[in-house]
Design a protein around this motif. Sequence first.
Motif, PDB file in Angstrom:
ATOM      1  N   ARG A 208       6.548   9.943  41.916  1.00 45.72           N
ATOM      2  CA  ARG A 208       7.193  10.341  40.653  1.00 45.72           C
ATOM      3  C   ARG A 208       6.505   9.621  39.514  1.00 45.72           C
ATOM      4  O   ARG A 208       5.710   8.706  39.720  1.00 45.72           O
ATOM      5  N   TYR A 209       6.829   9.980  38.302  1.00 49.12           N
ATOM      6  CA  TYR A 209       6.281   9.241  37.151  1.00 49.12           C
ATOM      7  C   TYR A 209       6.904   7.855  37.110  1.00 49.12           C
ATOM      8  O   TYR A 209       7.997   7.613  37.645  1.00 49.12           O
TER       9      TYR A 209
ATOM     10  N   THR B  44       5.026   3.466  27.831  1.00 44.73           N
ATOM     11  CA  THR B  44       4.047   4.407  28.391  1.00 44.73           C
ATOM     12  C   THR B  44       4.587   4.934  29.715  1.00 44.73           C
ATOM     13  O   THR B  44       5.532   4.369  30.275  1.00 44.73           O
ATOM     14  N   VAL B  45       3.943   6.018  30.175  1.00 43.09           N
ATOM     15  CA  VAL B  45       4.328   6.611  31.462  1.00 43.09           C
ATOM     16  C   VAL B  45       3.077   6.689  32.350  1.00 43.09           C
ATOM     17  O   VAL B  45       1.982   6.977  31.854  1.00 43.09           O
ATOM     18  N   SER B  46       3.250   6.383  33.645  1.00 41.21           N
ATOM     19  CA  SER B  46       2.116   6.465  34.577  1.00 41.21           C
ATOM     20  C   SER B  46       2.390   7.504  35.654  1.00 41.21           C
ATOM     21  O   SER B  46       3.531   7.666  36.094  1.00 41.21           O
ATOM     22  N   ASN B  47       1.334   8.212  36.060  1.00 38.41           N
ATOM     23  CA  ASN B  47       1.376   9.120  37.220  1.00 38.41           C
ATOM     24  C   ASN B  47       0.294   8.666  38.186  1.00 38.41           C
ATOM     25  O   ASN B  47      -0.796   8.230  37.747  1.00 38.41           O
ATOM     26  N   LEU B  48       0.605   8.772  39.478  1.00 34.93           N
ATOM     27  CA  LEU B  48      -0.394   8.407  40.496  1.00 34.93           C
ATOM     28  C   LEU B  48      -1.097   9.673  41.001  1.00 34.93           C
ATOM     29  O   LEU B  48      -0.434  10.658  41.344  1.00 34.93           O
ATOM     30  N   TYR B  49      -2.451   9.616  41.041  1.00 38.85           N
ATOM     31  CA  TYR B  49      -3.250  10.787  41.476  1.00 38.85           C
ATOM     32  C   TYR B  49      -4.167  10.391  42.643  1.00 38.85           C
ATOM     33  O   TYR B  49      -4.600   9.239  42.730  1.00 38.85           O
ATOM     34  N   THR B  50      -4.437  11.353  43.490  1.00 34.56           N
ATOM     35  CA  THR B  50      -5.539  11.183  44.454  1.00 34.56           C
ATOM     36  C   THR B  50      -6.645  12.160  44.039  1.00 34.56           C
ATOM     37  O   THR B  50      -6.353  13.262  43.575  1.00 34.56           O
ATOM     38  N   PHE B  51      -7.865  11.702  44.196  1.00 36.36           N
ATOM     39  CA  PHE B  51      -8.970  12.578  43.764  1.00 36.36           C
ATOM     40  C   PHE B  51     -10.081  12.597  44.804  1.00 36.36           C
ATOM     41  O   PHE B  51     -10.236  11.665  45.605  1.00 36.36           O
ATOM     42  N   LYS B  52     -10.841  13.699  44.778  1.00 39.04           N
ATOM     43  CA  LYS B  52     -12.047  13.833  45.607  1.00 39.04           C
ATOM     44  C   LYS B  52     -13.135  14.403  44.712  1.00 39.04           C
ATOM     45  O   LYS B  52     -12.884  15.390  44.008  1.00 39.04           O
TER      46      LYS B  52
ATOM     47  N   THR C 201      -2.215   6.462  32.769  1.00 41.14           N
ATOM     48  CA  THR C 201      -1.114   5.965  31.918  1.00 41.14           C
ATOM     49  C   THR C 201      -1.285   6.510  30.508  1.00 41.14           C
ATOM     50  O   THR C 201      -2.367   6.394  29.912  1.00 41.14           O
ATOM     51  N   ILE C 202      -0.193   7.110  29.971  1.00 35.69           N
ATOM     52  CA  ILE C 202      -0.258   7.773  28.652  1.00 35.69           C
ATOM     53  C   ILE C 202       0.964   7.326  27.830  1.00 35.69           C
ATOM     54  O   ILE C 202       2.082   7.236  28.380  1.00 35.69           O
ATOM     55  N   PRO C 203       0.793   7.053  26.525  1.00 38.51           N
ATOM     56  CA  PRO C 203       1.953   6.679  25.679  1.00 38.51           C
ATOM     57  C   PRO C 203       2.987   7.812  25.654  1.00 38.51           C
ATOM     58  O   PRO C 203       2.608   8.996  25.596  1.00 38.51           O
ATOM     59  N   LYS C 204       4.265   7.416  25.670  1.00 40.04           N
ATOM     60  CA  LYS C 204       5.347   8.414  25.676  1.00 40.04           C
ATOM     61  C   LYS C 204       5.263   9.342  24.474  1.00 40.04           C
ATOM     62  O   LYS C 204       5.623  10.515  24.524  1.00 40.04           O
ATOM     63  N   THR C 205       4.785   8.809  23.362  1.00 38.30           N
ATOM     64  CA  THR C 205       4.728   9.599  22.125  1.00 38.30           C
ATOM     65  C   THR C 205       3.806  10.827  22.260  1.00 38.30           C
ATOM     66  O   THR C 205       3.917  11.781  21.501  1.00 38.30           O
ATOM     67  N   SER C 206       2.882  10.738  23.213  1.00 39.23           N
ATOM     68  CA  SER C 206       1.957  11.877  23.412  1.00 39.23           C
ATOM     69  C   SER C 206       2.495  12.877  24.427  1.00 39.23           C
ATOM     70  O   SER C 206       1.800  13.820  24.803  1.00 39.23           O
ATOM     71  N   LEU C 207       3.713  12.630  24.914  1.00 36.15           N
ATOM     72  CA  LEU C 207       4.239  13.470  26.001  1.00 36.15           C
ATOM     73  C   LEU C 207       5.562  14.102  25.591  1.00 36.15           C
ATOM     74  O   LEU C 207       6.645  13.650  26.002  1.00 36.15           O
TER      75      LEU C 207
ATOM     76  N   ASP D 106     -15.783  19.238  33.493  1.00 33.58           N
ATOM     77  CA  ASP D 106     -14.431  18.895  33.009  1.00 33.58           C
ATOM     78  C   ASP D 106     -13.393  19.715  33.767  1.00 33.58           C
ATOM     79  O   ASP D 106     -13.701  20.754  34.358  1.00 33.58           O
ATOM     80  N   PHE D 107     -12.173  19.200  33.772  1.00 30.80           N
ATOM     81  CA  PHE D 107     -11.104  19.868  34.512  1.00 30.80           C
ATOM     82  C   PHE D 107      -9.760  19.466  33.904  1.00 30.80           C
ATOM     83  O   PHE D 107      -9.694  18.567  33.059  1.00 30.80           O
ATOM     84  N   GLU D 108      -8.723  20.152  34.332  1.00 27.47           N
ATOM     85  CA  GLU D 108      -7.375  19.868  33.827  1.00 27.47           C
ATOM     86  C   GLU D 108      -6.456  19.574  34.989  1.00 27.47           C
ATOM     87  O   GLU D 108      -6.684  20.035  36.114  1.00 27.47           O
ATOM     88  N   THR D 109      -5.406  18.788  34.702  1.00 31.86           N
ATOM     89  CA  THR D 109      -4.379  18.574  35.710  1.00 31.86           C
ATOM     90  C   THR D 109      -3.040  18.369  34.969  1.00 31.86           C
ATOM     91  O   THR D 109      -3.024  18.283  33.742  1.00 31.86           O
ATOM     92  N   THR D 110      -1.947  18.330  35.706  1.00 31.35           N
ATOM     93  CA  THR D 110      -0.647  18.179  35.018  1.00 31.35           C
ATOM     94  C   THR D 110      -0.145  16.742  35.132  1.00 31.35           C
ATOM     95  O   THR D 110      -0.417  16.046  36.113  1.00 31.35           O
ATOM     96  N   PHE D 111       0.583  16.353  34.109  1.00 30.15           N
ATOM     97  CA  PHE D 111       1.131  14.986  34.019  1.00 30.15           C
ATOM     98  C   PHE D 111       2.643  15.121  33.822  1.00 30.15           C
ATOM     99  O   PHE D 111       3.111  15.856  32.959  1.00 30.15           O
ATOM    100  N   MET D 112       3.446  14.390  34.616  1.00 33.17           N
ATOM    101  CA  MET D 112       4.902  14.475  34.533  1.00 33.17           C
ATOM    102  C   MET D 112       5.435  13.291  33.728  1.00 33.17           C
ATOM    103  O   MET D 112       4.963  12.168  33.880  1.00 33.17           O
ATOM    104  N   ALA D 113       6.423  13.594  32.893  1.00 33.15           N
ATOM    105  CA  ALA D 113       7.022  12.521  32.061  1.00 33.15           C
ATOM    106  C   ALA D 113       8.523  12.791  31.966  1.00 33.15           C
ATOM    107  O   ALA D 113       8.981  13.920  32.147  1.00 33.15           O
ATOM    108  N   PRO D 114       9.308  11.739  31.688  1.00 28.62           N
ATOM    109  CA  PRO D 114      10.764  11.963  31.544  1.00 28.62           C
ATOM    110  C   PRO D 114      11.050  12.769  30.275  1.00 28.62           C
ATOM    111  O   PRO D 114      10.304  12.681  29.304  1.00 28.62           O
ATOM    112  N   GLN D 115      12.135  13.537  30.289  1.00 27.64           N
ATOM    113  CA  GLN D 115      12.519  14.338  29.099  1.00 27.64           C
ATOM    114  C   GLN D 115      13.707  13.635  28.457  1.00 27.64           C
ATOM    115  O   GLN D 115      14.738  13.467  29.074  1.00 27.64           O
TER     116      GLN D 115
END
Length: 472
Positions: A375-376, A383-391, A436-442, A462-471
């Motif tokens: 979860r976030y 700030t809010v952090s999300n954990l990602y795995t990448f290849k 990790t992204i500041p809450k103000t940007s989310l 370049d690529f895109e992915t989704t980031f989850m933050a509390p509402q």
Amino acid sequence: MSIPNYIPQDQKPAARGQQLKANSQQLKADSKLYPQKPKGKWHNRRVVFSVAVLSILFITPFINIGGQPILLLNVLERKFIIFGLFIGPQDYWLFGVMMLTFMVMIVLFTVVFGRLWCGWACPQTVFMEMVFRKIEYAIEGDAGKQKLLDKAPWTADKLFKKALKYSIFLAVSFVIANLLLAYIVGVDELSRIVHEPLEDHIPLFSGIVAFTAIFYFNFAWLREKACTVVCPYGRLQSVLIDRNTITVAYDHERGETRGKLHKNEIRTNGDCIDCFQCVAVCPTGIDIRNGNQMECVNCTACIDACDAIMEKIDFKKGLIRYTSENEIERKSGKSFGPRVWGYAAVLLLLCGGLVGMIATRSDTQTSFLRTPGSRYIENKDNTVSNLYTFKIFNKTNRTITPTIRLNAPDGTLLFAGSPDLTMQPAGMAEGTVFVTIPKTSLPNRKTVIKMSVYQGDIFLEDFETTFMAPQD
Ligand code: SF4
Ligand code: SF4
């Protein structure tokens, strides 16, 4: 070898099919063919062309561009280099489209020109007719002498000739096996077997031995049967060619009714004098006068043989020539049916798609996904952090040390463990990272974030992915 019967061109398809089948069974029953040495204008052209083909075949593995071979077909590791373009295991889609384009190209080429490839450029024909057959003629003589030698008892002369011929065949097969492996593993890898202990290269050495045996069997024993029985391309001819296809063909309109030439006769027959010279030179043992046959590799030997006869009896040359059924029957010029235009349109589309794929292709391919079940995390610093795995997959044939950057919105990346992402050619790097992204940007629960991959300052992807933050 007995000669198959003439099949009239207007014979009903079923009866004609049966006759052709009978002919081909008859040919298969004859174990060894003794084609006469071909000579003439077309053969000379083929010799020149074959020298060019052989030169290209032997020089290509030694050509490097930017430190890598121009052509490498490493089917074992699924790595290919085609004219400098590296295609690794990740590029299976590009390879698939390339294969499809190549196949449509072959189909189109065959519909228009028949088996031009078989007669002129196929390595099987080039090696068989221009290397192995020439060695055989040089040692054992022309067809008649070969037949006599085979029938003769085992004298010292026969033993010497046979031993010499098969030793040279084996040596040439060894060279061809090395050539093939140079295309598969590259010349550098191949040369290691010479300079390093043999026990370090047992698989490669086994490959050379196996391919030498296969080529020896093919060129010493299998011969024309590789084209007439084994090769799938030959078997496809009946569905690929049509009445407009240009092939080596006998002009039955002009040649029939065939009949021997007699002195001082007023000839009422056609131009074919039934001399069987076209049959005697045929390396696959067929009679071209029976019409288009699967066994014909369009080698042109019968054109030369017939032209020589026509010249001798003062008839017009070209009774056997490159032409189409429609040209023979309607005496019309070359025309292309809708099939040709259809294949050409498909080929054009595929080529366009291929160029687009190559132009937009990146050096890396990254999969960057939120770790399943995570979860976030809300941090104390707002700030809010999300954990990602990448290849990251390296789609090039060189070592890459990429860096991953967050482009938008602003934020930081914190890699777990060592962030060294160095990848070997066609290799892969993987890991986990906190974004990790500041809450103000989310402002939303789900935000699309933009990221990119660089090698130093060089942009790779370049690529895109989704980031989850509390509402709130
Ligand atoms: S029929 Fe003529 S062109 Fe065809 S394989 Fe025989 S010699 Fe060659
Ligand atoms: S070489 Fe020409 S003339 Fe002789 S049998 Fe063949 S087609 Fe007829």
